[in-house]
Design a protein around this motif. Structure first.
Motif, mmCIF file in Angstrom:
data_model
loop_
_atom_site.group_PDB
_atom_site.id
_atom_site.type_symbol
_atom_site.label_atom_id
_atom_site.label_comp_id
_atom_site.label_asym_id
_atom_site.label_seq_id
_atom_site.Cartn_x
_atom_site.Cartn_y
_atom_site.Cartn_z
ATOM 1 N N GLY A 198 49.191 -84.575 3.570
ATOM 2 C CA GLY A 198 47.967 -84.969 2.881
ATOM 3 C C GLY A 198 47.717 -86.467 2.994
ATOM 4 O O GLY A 198 46.598 -86.921 3.259
ATOM 5 N N ARG A 199 48.793 -87.230 2.807
ATOM 6 C CA ARG A 199 48.663 -88.692 2.925
ATOM 7 C C ARG A 199 48.219 -89.080 4.333
ATOM 8 O O ARG A 199 47.427 -89.985 4.532
ATOM 9 C CB ARG A 199 50.005 -89.370 2.592
ATOM 10 N N LYS A 200 48.780 -88.358 5.311
ATOM 11 C CA LYS A 200 48.424 -88.648 6.709
ATOM 12 C C LYS A 200 46.929 -88.396 6.948
ATOM 13 O O LYS A 200 46.278 -89.131 7.683
ATOM 14 C CB LYS A 200 49.245 -87.770 7.660
ATOM 15 N N VAL A 201 46.415 -87.335 6.318
ATOM 16 C CA VAL A 201 44.992 -87.016 6.488
ATOM 17 C C VAL A 201 44.139 -88.195 6.026
ATOM 18 O O VAL A 201 43.244 -88.660 6.735
ATOM 19 C CB VAL A 201 44.613 -85.745 5.697
ATOM 20 N N TYR A 202 44.448 -88.700 4.816
ATOM 21 C CA TYR A 202 43.673 -89.838 4.294
ATOM 22 C C TYR A 202 43.868 -91.075 5.173
ATOM 23 O O TYR A 202 42.937 -91.844 5.406
ATOM 24 C CB TYR A 202 44.100 -90.159 2.858
ATOM 25 N N ALA A 203 45.116 -91.254 5.652
ATOM 26 C CA ALA A 203 45.400 -92.433 6.481
ATOM 27 C C ALA A 203 44.567 -92.407 7.757
ATOM 28 O O ALA A 203 43.964 -93.414 8.139
ATOM 29 C CB ALA A 203 46.891 -92.478 6.813
ATOM 30 N N ILE A 204 44.505 -91.249 8.392
ATOM 31 C CA ILE A 204 43.719 -91.134 9.624
ATOM 32 C C ILE A 204 42.245 -91.371 9.330
ATOM 33 O O ILE A 204 41.540 -92.057 10.076
ATOM 34 C CB ILE A 204 43.915 -89.735 10.265
ATOM 35 N N GLY A 205 41.783 -90.829 8.200
ATOM 36 C CA GLY A 205 40.383 -91.000 7.829
ATOM 37 C C GLY A 205 40.069 -92.450 7.521
ATOM 38 O O GLY A 205 38.976 -92.942 7.795
ATOM 39 N N GLY A 206 41.036 -93.167 6.935
ATOM 40 C CA GLY A 206 40.821 -94.568 6.592
ATOM 41 C C GLY A 206 40.717 -95.422 7.838
ATOM 42 O O GLY A 206 39.763 -96.172 8.023
ATOM 43 N N SER A 207 41.719 -95.324 8.683
ATOM 44 C CA SER A 207 41.675 -96.040 9.949
ATOM 45 C C SER A 207 42.605 -95.362 10.937
ATOM 46 O O SER A 207 43.821 -95.358 10.753
ATOM 47 C CB SER A 207 42.088 -97.506 9.751
ATOM 48 N N GLU A 208 42.009 -94.774 11.943
ATOM 49 C CA GLU A 208 42.796 -94.025 12.914
ATOM 50 C C GLU A 208 43.754 -94.956 13.644
ATOM 51 O O GLU A 208 44.918 -94.637 13.872
ATOM 52 C CB GLU A 208 41.842 -93.352 13.903
ATOM 53 N N GLU A 209 43.240 -96.134 13.967
ATOM 54 C CA GLU A 209 44.022 -97.146 14.684
ATOM 55 C C GLU A 209 45.281 -97.491 13.888
ATOM 56 O O GLU A 209 46.399 -97.429 14.405
ATOM 57 C CB GLU A 209 43.138 -98.394 14.844
ATOM 58 N N ALA A 210 45.071 -97.819 12.615
ATOM 59 C CA ALA A 210 46.192 -98.205 11.758
ATOM 60 C C ALA A 210 47.170 -97.050 11.596
ATOM 61 O O ALA A 210 48.391 -97.245 11.641
ATOM 62 C CB ALA A 210 45.673 -98.652 10.393
ATOM 63 N N ALA A 211 46.640 -95.854 11.422
ATOM 64 C CA ALA A 211 47.495 -94.689 11.240
ATOM 65 C C ALA A 211 48.398 -94.496 12.453
ATOM 66 O O ALA A 211 49.584 -94.190 12.332
ATOM 67 C CB ALA A 211 46.635 -93.443 11.011
ATOM 68 N N GLN A 212 47.807 -94.708 13.613
ATOM 69 C CA GLN A 212 48.593 -94.536 14.829
ATOM 70 C C GLN A 212 49.707 -95.571 14.909
ATOM 71 O O GLN A 212 50.830 -95.265 15.280
ATOM 72 C CB GLN A 212 47.658 -94.681 16.038
ATOM 73 N N ARG A 213 49.385 -96.793 14.480
ATOM 74 C CA ARG A 213 50.369 -97.868 14.578
ATOM 75 C C ARG A 213 51.544 -97.670 13.634
ATOM 76 O O ARG A 213 52.638 -98.132 13.912
ATOM 77 C CB ARG A 213 49.701 -99.215 14.304
ATOM 78 N N ILE A 214 51.291 -97.003 12.499
ATOM 79 C CA ILE A 214 52.432 -96.773 11.613
ATOM 80 C C ILE A 214 53.184 -95.501 12.008
ATOM 81 O O ILE A 214 54.051 -95.023 11.291
ATOM 82 C CB ILE A 214 52.041 -96.721 10.116
ATOM 83 N N GLY A 215 52.846 -94.954 13.138
ATOM 84 C CA GLY A 215 53.655 -93.881 13.692
ATOM 85 C C GLY A 215 53.223 -92.472 13.358
ATOM 86 O O GLY A 215 53.996 -91.531 13.500
ATOM 87 N N ILE A 216 51.976 -92.295 12.871
ATOM 88 C CA ILE A 216 51.503 -90.932 12.609
ATOM 89 C C ILE A 216 51.077 -90.292 13.924
ATOM 90 O O ILE A 216 50.365 -90.914 14.720
ATOM 91 C CB ILE A 216 50.318 -90.964 11.614
ATOM 92 N N ARG A 217 51.552 -89.068 14.142
ATOM 93 C CA ARG A 217 51.137 -88.363 15.363
ATOM 94 C C ARG A 217 49.761 -87.759 15.110
ATOM 95 O O ARG A 217 49.636 -86.634 14.613
ATOM 96 C CB ARG A 217 52.129 -87.275 15.697
ATOM 97 N N ILE A 218 48.750 -88.525 15.461
ATOM 98 C CA ILE A 218 47.381 -88.176 15.103
ATOM 99 C C ILE A 218 46.943 -86.825 15.654
ATOM 100 O O ILE A 218 46.368 -86.004 14.945
ATOM 101 C CB ILE A 218 46.437 -89.291 15.580
ATOM 102 N N LYS A 219 47.259 -86.576 16.919
ATOM 103 C CA LYS A 219 46.820 -85.326 17.551
ATOM 104 C C LYS A 219 47.328 -84.123 16.774
ATOM 105 O O LYS A 219 46.578 -83.195 16.469
ATOM 106 C CB LYS A 219 47.346 -85.247 18.984
ATOM 107 N N ARG A 220 48.633 -84.163 16.463
ATOM 108 C CA ARG A 220 49.239 -83.019 15.793
ATOM 109 C C ARG A 220 48.607 -82.806 14.408
ATOM 110 O O ARG A 220 48.283 -81.679 14.029
ATOM 111 C CB ARG A 220 50.741 -83.271 15.664
ATOM 112 N N VAL A 221 48.424 -83.883 13.677
ATOM 113 C CA VAL A 221 47.827 -83.764 12.340
ATOM 114 C C VAL A 221 46.410 -83.205 12.439
ATOM 115 O O VAL A 221 46.012 -82.319 11.679
ATOM 116 C CB VAL A 221 47.819 -85.137 11.622
ATOM 117 N N LYS A 222 45.651 -83.706 13.412
ATOM 118 C CA LYS A 222 44.259 -83.245 13.542
ATOM 119 C C LYS A 222 44.188 -81.760 13.853
ATOM 120 O O LYS A 222 43.373 -81.036 13.280
ATOM 121 C CB LYS A 222 43.550 -84.041 14.639
ATOM 122 N N VAL A 223 45.037 -81.297 14.759
ATOM 123 C CA VAL A 223 45.036 -79.866 15.083
ATOM 124 C C VAL A 223 45.305 -79.066 13.813
ATOM 125 O O VAL A 223 44.610 -78.102 13.495
ATOM 126 C CB VAL A 223 46.090 -79.539 16.169
#
Lengths: 339, 332
Positions: A198-223
């Motif tokens: 859930g936190r990752k969802v908000y993080a990606i929504g806040g700033s995808e760039e930042a989320a990626q830099r802190i190591g969130i696997r954006i693709k996997r979360v989005k799927v």
């Protein structure tokens, strides 16, 4: 004064205020409005919109948008009925919902792969899949109404949680399918507030760039987001069948803008990062109230759409304007204090 | 002889038919007409039923009458199909257009090629030889209101639904119905404006709930879209008002069946697409044979026994009323 201003600035606060004001006006025009029966009617009428809205809220919070949810719901509901009638087996009602959710999740996966996997624009993808899913439904599954739904579904539709008389002596009832909304609400509230996902969802929504830099696997979360949203849409579709006691493949599609309006009214932002379960339910409540009580208030049919449009603009626009004003005031203050 | 031959090849194009055909050419009436019916969409119950009518006509008359339709309700696909039929030089095309305006040019082309064109559900079409309508919309609206008034005992409050406030046909039905009620049943009152169901059963349900709450004395509801009566019936049933609120409207047995069975819906009406298919083909044949169609004429098809001719448009009185008693006669 400050506290009041803060409430006004929060999206939920303003929606709540709009809801109360609207209810007061309605109550003045037609005193029959202020009865428990009205509340039950609203809960019943907002059921499908509410379930859809929760899925859409999660997508909006991640910075995306999903307009295909109604097509997923229609597909899942119709396919479920076809499958169950095809195998001719007595299944418990819960199995119907599971099948619908699985079908919905499968369709959601298509959205997820296109958006997360290939990195395509969410609006374009879901506009495409809206038409794709609906077309597939009408072409391959059929266009006929299924009016002879299985007995389990009819029995479930007749299962009532609360049944009371309204002011004029008519029966008003809350069907058992309300529990689906309750269940989805609880599960989603836990996912969004108490899990890392859930936190990752908000993080990606806040700033995808930042989320990626802190190591969130954006693709996997989005799927995963679109799979969950698809499953929720499937549940909404099945709930729709239990309410209408028939499966009409032409239903549901067309209400997506209403759902998105409810979510936005509930405080989620199209730009992502914002959105709460409670706010969304409040938004659904307001939209449903507006949609189903204007007749009671004596607003002529031609005017109803106009009024709904005005309320959506005010409801979604006002918090943003207030927010901007507050920031502007802060900026004006700062140099004075510094000086 | 050369002229005859060309006519023959165009018409039948079969060597075997030459001997028989030589006589037929001189009597145009006896020739086998090729008539193709182009429908909005193939494979749905409504047009399957129409195809039954077209086949019945073919079997009865020996004419080459067939039906085609696109896989999706798309005007562009219909245009392509009609282009093909013009190239094949059929004698007549009967058409149920998805969008009358979109078909005007290609139908104009067909007329120029000497092909007779008969429309259905498209009284606004210009490029047609004739257009066959099951009924005059105003007459149908009055018919529904008469049924509702009978059910309500000629008095009490009622409300009306349309699929969309912008749907021309629905509004014509309902406007005529309201005017008829005012003239003939002064003890009945319309409680509010036309309500919009968006052709969705759940919307009709919600609006009916609201209607019942706001107007507790409501005694009747008239629906226009097929889903209207079903949504209204569900709301009435849930409110425990079975039998107190009479429901009448346009729908199909396949949609409203369960509620007709319980009596929650008093009567539904529609027109039989099979009969419309036969009527269209008959009119097309008459046009090919050069026979004139006149006001008050009997087409020999149930519901089209005394047609009203208005310009190029023919109106029947081909509505079919279905109650719990005869609902099993219709499978669409």
């Amino acid at each position: 004064m400050n506290a009041l201003a803060r409430i006004f600035a929060s999206p939920q606060g303003i929606v709540f205020f709009v809801a109360v004001l609207f209810a007061l006006v309605l109550g003045l025009i037609n005193p029959a409005f202020f009865t428990p029966a009205t509340l039950i009617d609203l809960a019943r009428n907002g059921l499908v919109t509410g379930i859809f809205a929760l899925g859409v809220m999660m997508v909006l919070a991640s910075g995306g948008i999903d307009v295909s949810h109604t097509a997923i719901g229609a597909f899942a509901m119709y396919a479920t009925m076809k499958i169950v009638l095809g195998i001719d087996l007595d299944l418990p009602i819960i199995a119907y919902f599971v099948i619908a959710a699985v079908i919905g999740a499968g369709l959601g996966l298509i959205n997820g792969v296109l958006i997360g996997g290939l990195g395509l624009n969410t609006l374009i993808v879901t506009l495409g899949t809206l038409s794709f899913f609906r077309g597939a439904l009408l072409t391959f599954l059929g266009t006929t109404y299924i009016t002879s739904v299985p007995r389990e579904v009819i029995n479930f539709s007749r299962t009532i949680l609360i049944r009371i008389e309204n002011a004029v002596g008519q029966m008003v009832s809350l069907p058992a399918s309300f529990l689906v909304l309750v269940a989805v609400t609880i599960v989603l509230a836990i996912i969004m507030n108490f899990t890392v996902f859930g936190r990752k969802v908000y993080a990606i929504g806040g700033s995808e760039e930042a989320a990626q830099r802190i190591g969130i696997r954006i693709k996997r979360v989005k799927v995963m987001i679109y799979v969950i949203a698809g499953a929720i849409a499937g549940l909404a579709g099945m709930t729709h069948v239990t309410l209408s006691r028939m499966a009409n493949p032409f239903d549901l599609v067309g209400m997506e803008l209403n759902v998105i309006a409810a979510v936005v009214l509930g405080g989620a932002r199209i730009t992502g990062g914002h959105g709460t379960v409670l706010g969304t339910l409040l938004g659904v409540f307001v939209i449903t109230m507006i949609n189903t009580t204007l007749l009671m208030a004596g607003v002529p049919s031609y005017w109803q759409k106009f009024v709904i449009g005005c309320l959506i603009i005010v409801g979604t626009g006002l918090p943003i304007v207030i927010d901007r004003l507050a920031r502007h005031r802060q900026r004006m203050k700062r140099p004075l204090e510094a000086g | 002889m050369a002229l005859n031959l060309r006519k023959l090849t165009a018409g039948v194009a079969l060597g075997a038919a030459l001997i028989v055909g030589a006589g037929a050419v001189t009597h145009a009436q006896d020739a086998k007409h090729s008539i193709v019916t182009v429908v909005k969409l193939s494979g749905i119950a409504w047009f399957n039923r129409m195809e039954e009518g077209v086949k019945e006509y073919a079997a009865e008359t020996g004419h080459d009458a067939t039906q085609v339709g696109p896989a999706s309700a798309d005007a562009a696909l219909q245009v392509q199909m009609i282009e093909d039929l013009i190239a094949k030089k059929v004698d007549a095309i009967t058409v149920v257009p998805n969008s009358p305006e979109a078909l005007e040019p290609v139908l104009g082309k067909a007329l120029d090629a000497g092909i007779k064109v008969v429309g259905h559900e498209a009284s606004s079409l210009q490029n047609v030889t004739y257009d066959v309508e099951a009924f005059d919309n105003a007459a149908y609206g009055r018919h529904l209101m008469e049924a509702l008034a009978q059910a309500m005992g000629g008095e009490g409050e009622y409300a009306v639904f349309v699929g969309h406030l912008t749907a021309k046909t629905h509004n014509e039905w309902v406007d005529a119905a309201i005017a008829y009620q005012k003239e003939k049943y002064p003890n009945m009152t319309l409680v509010t404006d036309k309500l919009e169901s968006n052709e969705q059963q759940q919307t009709a349900y919600q609006k009916t709930k609201e209607l019942l709450r706001t107007y507790p004395n409501l005694k009747g509801i008239q629906g226009s879209a097929g889903e209207d009566v079903v949504g209204a019936a569900l709301a009435v049933e849930e409110a425990g008002l079975d039998g107190k609120v009479k429901i009448v409207g346009t729908s199909l047995v396949s949609v409203a069946g369960p509620y007709l069975e319980t009596g929650a819906i008093d009567m539904i009406s529609f027109w039989d697409p099979a009969k419309a298919g036969i009527a269209m083909n008959k009119v097309a044949s008459m046009a090919i044979e050069g026979k004139e169609i006149t006001d008050g004429m009997d087409l020999g098809v149930e519901g089209y026994n005394a047609i009203k001719l208005d310009g190029k448009v023919l109106y029947g009185q081909a509505w079919v009323d279905v109650t719990t008693d005869n609902m099993n006669d219709y499978d669409f």
